[in-house]
Design a protein around this motif. Structure first.
Motif, mmCIF file in Angstrom:
data_model
loop_
_atom_site.group_PDB
_atom_site.id
_atom_site.type_symbol
_atom_site.label_atom_id
_atom_site.label_comp_id
_atom_site.label_asym_id
_atom_site.label_seq_id
_atom_site.Cartn_x
_atom_site.Cartn_y
_atom_site.Cartn_z
ATOM 1 N N MET A 47 -2.231 64.330 -69.528
ATOM 2 C CA MET A 47 -2.292 63.561 -70.950
ATOM 3 C C MET A 47 -2.680 63.162 -71.078
ATOM 4 S SD MET A 47 0.555 64.448 -73.392
ATOM 5 C CE MET A 47 2.366 64.667 -72.075
ATOM 6 N N CYS A 48 -3.284 62.354 -71.460
ATOM 7 C CA CYS A 48 -4.698 61.014 -71.854
ATOM 8 C C CYS A 48 -3.582 60.716 -73.480
ATOM 9 C CB CYS A 48 -5.929 61.590 -72.788
ATOM 10 S SG CYS A 48 -6.296 62.062 -70.404
ATOM 11 N N ILE A 49 -3.340 59.515 -73.984
ATOM 12 C CA ILE A 49 -3.168 59.598 -75.318
ATOM 13 C C ILE A 49 -3.713 57.966 -75.286
ATOM 14 C CG2 ILE A 49 -1.389 58.167 -76.608
ATOM 15 C CD1 ILE A 49 0.315 59.895 -73.873
ATOM 16 N N TYR A 82 3.697 64.395 -85.417
ATOM 17 C CA TYR A 82 3.309 64.914 -85.501
ATOM 18 C C TYR A 82 1.832 65.095 -85.312
ATOM 19 C CZ TYR A 82 6.701 68.236 -86.891
ATOM 20 O OH TYR A 82 8.052 68.871 -86.458
ATOM 21 N N THR A 83 1.517 63.917 -86.052
ATOM 22 C CA THR A 83 -0.253 63.500 -85.910
ATOM 23 C C THR A 83 -0.486 62.743 -85.290
ATOM 24 O OG1 THR A 83 0.053 62.754 -88.730
ATOM 25 C CG2 THR A 83 -1.411 61.906 -87.805
ATOM 26 N N LEU A 84 0.271 61.902 -84.303
ATOM 27 C CA LEU A 84 -0.048 61.155 -83.309
ATOM 28 C C LEU A 84 -0.221 62.521 -81.750
ATOM 29 C CD1 LEU A 84 -0.010 58.352 -81.310
ATOM 30 C CD2 LEU A 84 2.470 59.560 -80.657
ATOM 31 N N SER A 85 0.651 63.276 -82.446
ATOM 32 C CA SER A 85 0.364 64.100 -81.235
ATOM 33 C C SER A 85 -1.105 65.137 -80.684
ATOM 34 C CB SER A 85 1.364 65.014 -80.541
ATOM 35 O OG SER A 85 1.996 66.209 -81.699
ATOM 36 N N SER A 86 -1.306 65.332 -82.945
ATOM 37 C CA SER A 86 -2.460 66.363 -83.260
ATOM 38 C C SER A 86 -3.734 64.790 -83.033
ATOM 39 C CB SER A 86 -2.392 66.868 -84.128
ATOM 40 O OG SER A 86 -1.813 65.710 -85.023
ATOM 41 N N ARG A 87 -3.519 64.111 -83.072
ATOM 42 C CA ARG A 87 -4.759 63.079 -83.609
ATOM 43 C C ARG A 87 -5.094 62.130 -81.646
ATOM 44 N NH1 ARG A 87 -4.833 61.358 -89.459
ATOM 45 N NH2 ARG A 87 -5.308 63.119 -90.198
ATOM 46 N N ALA A 88 -4.487 61.950 -81.338
ATOM 47 C CA ALA A 88 -4.076 60.836 -79.953
ATOM 48 C C ALA A 88 -4.724 61.492 -78.617
ATOM 49 C CB ALA A 88 -3.475 59.864 -80.274
ATOM 50 N N LEU A 117 0.439 55.898 -66.639
ATOM 51 C CA LEU A 117 -0.813 55.385 -65.618
ATOM 52 C C LEU A 117 -1.268 54.274 -67.057
ATOM 53 C CD1 LEU A 117 -1.547 57.876 -63.649
ATOM 54 C CD2 LEU A 117 -1.691 56.390 -62.978
ATOM 55 N N SER A 118 -1.439 53.158 -66.495
ATOM 56 C CA SER A 118 -2.490 52.668 -67.416
ATOM 57 C C SER A 118 -1.014 52.208 -69.035
ATOM 58 C CB SER A 118 -3.951 53.001 -68.334
ATOM 59 O OG SER A 118 -4.240 52.269 -66.751
ATOM 60 N N GLU A 119 -0.317 51.903 -68.997
ATOM 61 C CA GLU A 119 0.647 52.259 -70.256
ATOM 62 C C GLU A 119 0.830 50.900 -70.259
ATOM 63 O OE1 GLU A 119 5.182 52.697 -70.690
ATOM 64 O OE2 GLU A 119 4.197 52.805 -69.291
ATOM 65 N N ALA A 120 0.035 49.991 -70.807
ATOM 66 C CA ALA A 120 -0.132 48.597 -71.175
ATOM 67 C C ALA A 120 -1.945 49.395 -72.103
ATOM 68 C CB ALA A 120 -0.187 47.802 -70.526
ATOM 69 N N THR A 121 -2.035 49.737 -72.399
ATOM 70 C CA THR A 121 -3.393 50.359 -73.056
ATOM 71 C C THR A 121 -2.421 50.514 -74.884
ATOM 72 O OG1 THR A 121 -4.359 51.133 -71.685
ATOM 73 C CG2 THR A 121 -5.037 51.845 -74.057
ATOM 74 N N LEU A 122 -1.064 51.080 -74.363
ATOM 75 C CA LEU A 122 -0.162 51.409 -76.063
ATOM 76 C C LEU A 122 -0.580 50.158 -76.702
ATOM 77 C CD1 LEU A 122 2.400 53.427 -74.101
ATOM 78 C CD2 LEU A 122 0.103 54.445 -75.562
ATOM 79 N N TRP A 123 0.013 48.963 -76.171
ATOM 80 C CA TRP A 123 0.059 47.961 -77.448
ATOM 81 C C TRP A 123 -1.050 46.786 -76.906
ATOM 82 C CZ3 TRP A 123 3.777 49.630 -73.305
ATOM 83 C CH2 TRP A 123 3.387 49.183 -72.543
ATOM 84 N N ALA A 136 -9.990 49.737 -69.993
ATOM 85 C CA ALA A 136 -8.930 51.291 -70.274
ATOM 86 C C ALA A 136 -9.019 51.540 -72.285
ATOM 87 C CB ALA A 136 -7.722 50.967 -70.530
ATOM 88 N N SER A 137 -9.219 53.297 -72.505
ATOM 89 C CA SER A 137 -9.219 53.119 -73.336
ATOM 90 C C SER A 137 -7.721 54.559 -73.457
ATOM 91 C CB SER A 137 -10.648 54.097 -74.182
ATOM 92 O OG SER A 137 -11.023 54.643 -72.723
ATOM 93 N N GLU A 138 -7.430 54.635 -72.974
ATOM 94 C CA GLU A 138 -6.453 55.371 -72.640
ATOM 95 C C GLU A 138 -5.024 55.459 -71.829
ATOM 96 O OE1 GLU A 138 -8.851 59.973 -73.416
ATOM 97 O OE2 GLU A 138 -8.975 58.762 -71.278
ATOM 98 N N THR A 139 -3.683 55.517 -72.543
ATOM 99 C CA THR A 139 -2.449 55.578 -71.375
ATOM 100 C C THR A 139 -2.868 56.951 -70.789
ATOM 101 O OG1 THR A 139 -1.838 53.985 -72.838
ATOM 102 C CG2 THR A 139 -0.203 55.742 -71.651
ATOM 103 N N TYR A 140 -2.134 57.572 -69.903
ATOM 104 C CA TYR A 140 -2.495 58.545 -68.725
ATOM 105 C C TYR A 140 -0.979 59.068 -68.158
ATOM 106 C CZ TYR A 140 -6.926 56.822 -68.771
ATOM 107 O OH TYR A 140 -8.550 56.563 -68.703
ATOM 108 N N PHE A 141 -0.800 60.114 -68.613
ATOM 109 C CA PHE A 141 0.447 60.707 -68.148
ATOM 110 C C PHE A 141 0.222 62.387 -67.098
ATOM 111 C CE2 PHE A 141 4.210 63.519 -68.023
ATOM 112 C CZ PHE A 141 5.281 63.204 -67.932
ATOM 113 N N LEU A 142 0.982 61.658 -66.292
ATOM 114 C CA LEU A 142 0.577 62.935 -64.524
ATOM 115 C C LEU A 142 1.485 64.155 -64.709
ATOM 116 C CD1 LEU A 142 -1.263 64.259 -62.544
ATOM 117 C CD2 LEU A 142 0.416 62.769 -60.880
#
Length: 118
Positions: free
Chosen positions: A116-118, A34-40, A92-98, A59-65
């Motif tokens: 969707m940007c995370i 819940y926190t992740l989806s509301s803040r990130a 796209l840019s999934e490596a930005t997560l870790w 990169a500052s975000e991971t993207y989901f088309l």
């Protein structure tokens, strides 16, 4: 705030729960999801021809088309160009997560997109 976070999760879970990391977070501790989806997580709409990211930029975000289409262009050091169509449902840019990540290619929309940007 709790209800708002739960609503944010409901909106994004269809896409996030397809990814092993986000599924694990939701399985282990739902309040963290819940926190992740509301803040990130943010949703953006892009028109045809928008640049999503450029090579050599940190990169500052991971993207989901979510909807639409893009083209990803990778230019090698030798000057060769590799273009790949990107369809809805692609990360796209999934490596930005870790890790700290620098884009190695360009992403541009080829039609109106929801991202969707995370």
């Amino acid at each position: 705030l709790k209800l708002s976070s739960e609503l944010d999760w409901e909106v994004s879970k269809k896409h996030l729960s397809d990814h092993a990391f986000f599924l694990m977070v939701a399985t282990i501790r739902m309040s963290s999801a819940y926190t992740l989806s509301s803040r990130a997580v943010t949703q953006r709409v892009h028109v045809t021809g928008d640049t999503i990211f450029l090579a050599t930029v940190r990169a500052s975000e991971t993207y989901f088309l979510v909807r639409g289409a893009m083209v990803y262009t990778l230019t090698s050091e030798s000057g060769g160009v590799d273009r790949e169509d990107v369809a809805a449902g692609t990360w796209l840019s999934e490596a930005t997560l870790w890790t700290l990540w620098t884009h190695v290619g360009d992403a541009e929309t080829t039609q109106q997109c929801e991202v969707m940007c995370i």
